[in-house]
Design an enzyme around this catalytic site. Sequence first.
Site, PDB file in Angstrom:
ATOM      1  N   ASP A   1       5.580  -5.971   4.118  1.00  0.00           N
ATOM      2  CA  ASP A   1       5.699  -5.709   5.552  1.00  0.00           C
ATOM      3  C   ASP A   1       4.332  -5.924   6.204  1.00  0.00           C
ATOM      4  OD1 ASP A   1       4.205  -3.446   4.743  1.00  0.00           O
ATOM      5  OD2 ASP A   1       6.039  -2.259   4.550  1.00  0.00           O
TER       6      ASP A   1
ATOM      7  N   ASP B   1       1.726  -4.328   8.891  1.00  0.00           N
ATOM      8  CA  ASP B   1       1.363  -3.168   9.689  1.00  0.00           C
ATOM      9  C   ASP B   1       0.233  -3.542  10.646  1.00  0.00           C
ATOM     10  OD1 ASP B   1       3.153  -1.390   8.299  1.00  0.00           O
ATOM     11  OD2 ASP B   1       1.770  -1.534   6.616  1.00  0.00           O
TER      12      ASP B   1
ATOM     13  N   ASP C   1      -6.715   4.827   2.422  1.00  0.00           N
ATOM     14  CA  ASP C   1      -6.834   5.309   1.049  1.00  0.00           C
ATOM     15  C   ASP C   1      -7.779   4.479   0.178  1.00  0.00           C
ATOM     16  OD1 ASP C   1      -4.943   3.282   1.179  1.00  0.00           O
ATOM     17  OD2 ASP C   1      -3.332   4.411   0.219  1.00  0.00           O
TER      18      ASP C   1
HETATM   19  P1  ATP Z   1       2.884  -1.952   0.514  1.00  0.00           P
HETATM   20  O1  ATP Z   1       3.426  -2.101   1.904  1.00  0.00           O
HETATM   21  O2  ATP Z   1       2.773  -3.204  -0.242  1.00  0.00           O
HETATM   22  O3  ATP Z   1       3.535  -0.858  -0.235  1.00  0.00           O
HETATM   23  P2  ATP Z   1       0.548  -1.034   1.913  1.00  0.00           P
HETATM   24  O4  ATP Z   1      -0.892  -0.937   1.489  1.00  0.00           O
HETATM   25  O5  ATP Z   1       0.852  -1.893   3.076  1.00  0.00           O
HETATM   26  O6  ATP Z   1       1.364  -1.468   0.639  1.00  0.00           O
HETATM   27  P3  ATP Z   1       1.796   1.050   3.395  1.00  0.00           P
HETATM   28  O7  ATP Z   1       2.426   2.284   2.884  1.00  0.00           O
HETATM   29  O8  ATP Z   1       2.621   0.021   4.055  1.00  0.00           O
HETATM   30  O9  ATP Z   1       1.039   0.429   2.151  1.00  0.00           O
HETATM   31  O10 ATP Z   1       0.627   1.529   4.340  1.00  0.00           O
HETATM   32  C1  ATP Z   1      -0.114   0.629   5.161  1.00  0.00           C
HETATM   33  C2  ATP Z   1      -1.584   1.012   5.162  1.00  0.00           C
HETATM   34  O11 ATP Z   1      -1.747   2.350   5.645  1.00  0.00           O
HETATM   35  C3  ATP Z   1      -2.228   1.016   3.783  1.00  0.00           C
HETATM   36  O12 ATP Z   1      -2.696  -0.253   3.416  1.00  0.00           O
HETATM   37  C4  ATP Z   1      -3.351   2.012   3.959  1.00  0.00           C
HETATM   38  O13 ATP Z   1      -4.457   1.409   4.586  1.00  0.00           O
HETATM   39  C5  ATP Z   1      -2.770   3.031   4.921  1.00  0.00           C
HETATM   40  N1  ATP Z   1      -2.160   4.169   4.206  1.00  0.00           N
HETATM   41  C6  ATP Z   1      -0.878   4.284   3.846  1.00  0.00           C
HETATM   42  N2  ATP Z   1      -0.639   5.449   3.221  1.00  0.00           N
HETATM   43  C7  ATP Z   1      -1.803   6.104   3.192  1.00  0.00           C
HETATM   44  C8  ATP Z   1      -2.226   7.377   2.700  1.00  0.00           C
HETATM   45  N3  ATP Z   1      -1.369   8.189   2.103  1.00  0.00           N
HETATM   46  N4  ATP Z   1      -3.516   7.713   2.876  1.00  0.00           N
HETATM   47  C9  ATP Z   1      -4.378   6.895   3.503  1.00  0.00           C
HETATM   48  N5  ATP Z   1      -4.051   5.697   3.978  1.00  0.00           N
HETATM   49  C10 ATP Z   1      -2.781   5.290   3.835  1.00  0.00           C
HETATM   50 MG    MG Z   2       2.671  -2.132   3.997  1.00  0.00          MG
END
Ligand code: ATP
Ligand code: MG
Length: 441
Positions: A54, A56, A136
Amino acid sequence: MQPVVLERDQHGISRRQISENALKVLYRLNKAGFEAYLVGGGVRDLLLGRQPKDFDIATNATPEQVKQLFSNCRLVGRRFRLAHVLFGRDVIEVATFRGHHHQVNTNKHISAQSSEGMLLRDNVYGTIEEDAERRDFTVNALYYNIADFSVLGFAGGLKDLEARRLELIGDPETRYREDPVRMLRAVRFSAKLDLAISPRTEAPIQSLAPLLSDIPPARLFEETLKLFLAGQGQETYRQMQHYGLFAPLFPETAEVMGRGHNRYGRFIELALANTDERIAQDLRVTPAFLYAALLWGPVETRTQEFVNDGGLGYYDAFMLAADEVISRQVKTVAIPRRFSSVVRDIWQLQERLPKRAGKRPYRLLEHPKFRAGYDFLLLRAELDPRLKELAEWWTDFQAANPVDRQQLARTADDQENGDAEPGPRPPRKRPRRRPRRRKET
Ligand code: ATP
Ligand code: MG
């Protein structure tokens, strides 16, 4: 927190790789005078040459300002307020830059922390530098700027990505206490993206893993789907076991395995390997099948206990065990009812598939969850040679033409009437049929 900047010709990300909807949101924010970045996993995955799951977006516009710009926008989340811009089923998540907590900590409607240091609210807005610091992992603190197509990497994220290193931003223990789910995210990213968790990032995990029991079950359900149904389930499961992250999520399964029933661990790995393979082939996977496998150990064990110690008949023992295992499990990881009812179906079919007398096999083929039950039996048979014959019989029966089916049904009949039962379980003494009610006159 000074970013490393890669200008548009210094990185491989092109707008063609970004979804049209995400681009629309980025452009509209930018046109309205706001800063707008693609952020986190989207940038990370594109730099790794992978297709992001996705996209963001991060911006300095507040959620309310975002809502004013998009008629198809909904504000969601209390703990972490976000704008969702909706394009049919595609949802683009737009987050406002998060700031530091300490200045405004008095207003618990804006930010709040539990006595264990867990962040309960995180709605203080700030600058991009502050926002990066609150993410994170360093490899998630990457921003693609729609204004000039440059990539900003904070906290050494670009360097870590190159070294394939997963590094938490800030003090790991503090960051895990703020949000224990970050421990699960660590193993998930490590397994999925083949990144090594750095020594300082992995050090506190084992001792802090029990904090996961404070996370709401609904959130953990979403997380487990990402852990196990993203294509690297088996590897993720192994890492969870290694770091002590499995037991807090599946306490009963861990307990049964701890009592020396290691075959259930192998069974879960087998189920996950099978799931990974299906995902690789673009086949459908259901959370119900996964949960049926994750909880099979406790269900089988409890059933035996109810039979041996409680003196219950097999069927009643089994029903009781299934109820008990599911109702205990949902206290840690939720299982929405639409899935838990299928979990039960899959288990119940394990009890019915050995019974092949008369018309039963034909009726079972019509069962809406027959296929899942049969697949589950195949998995069990891989670890239990006593089930091989049964599994093969069902494979043949499905493939056979009507005449051969009759023949197969007859051999099954003979077996059931003759020598030992096909599965490891004692067959019921008499068919469970409801007594026919007499019409009252
Ligand atoms: P994927 O979508 O592939 O699972 P992602 O890194 O995009 O991985 P998301 O859950 O979509 O993960 O979150 C988007 C962004 O928000 C992350 O890349 C991170 O920067 C931030 N983020 C998400 N969850 C947390 C958390 N629990 N603590 C701190 N930052 C977070
Ligand atoms: Mg994501």
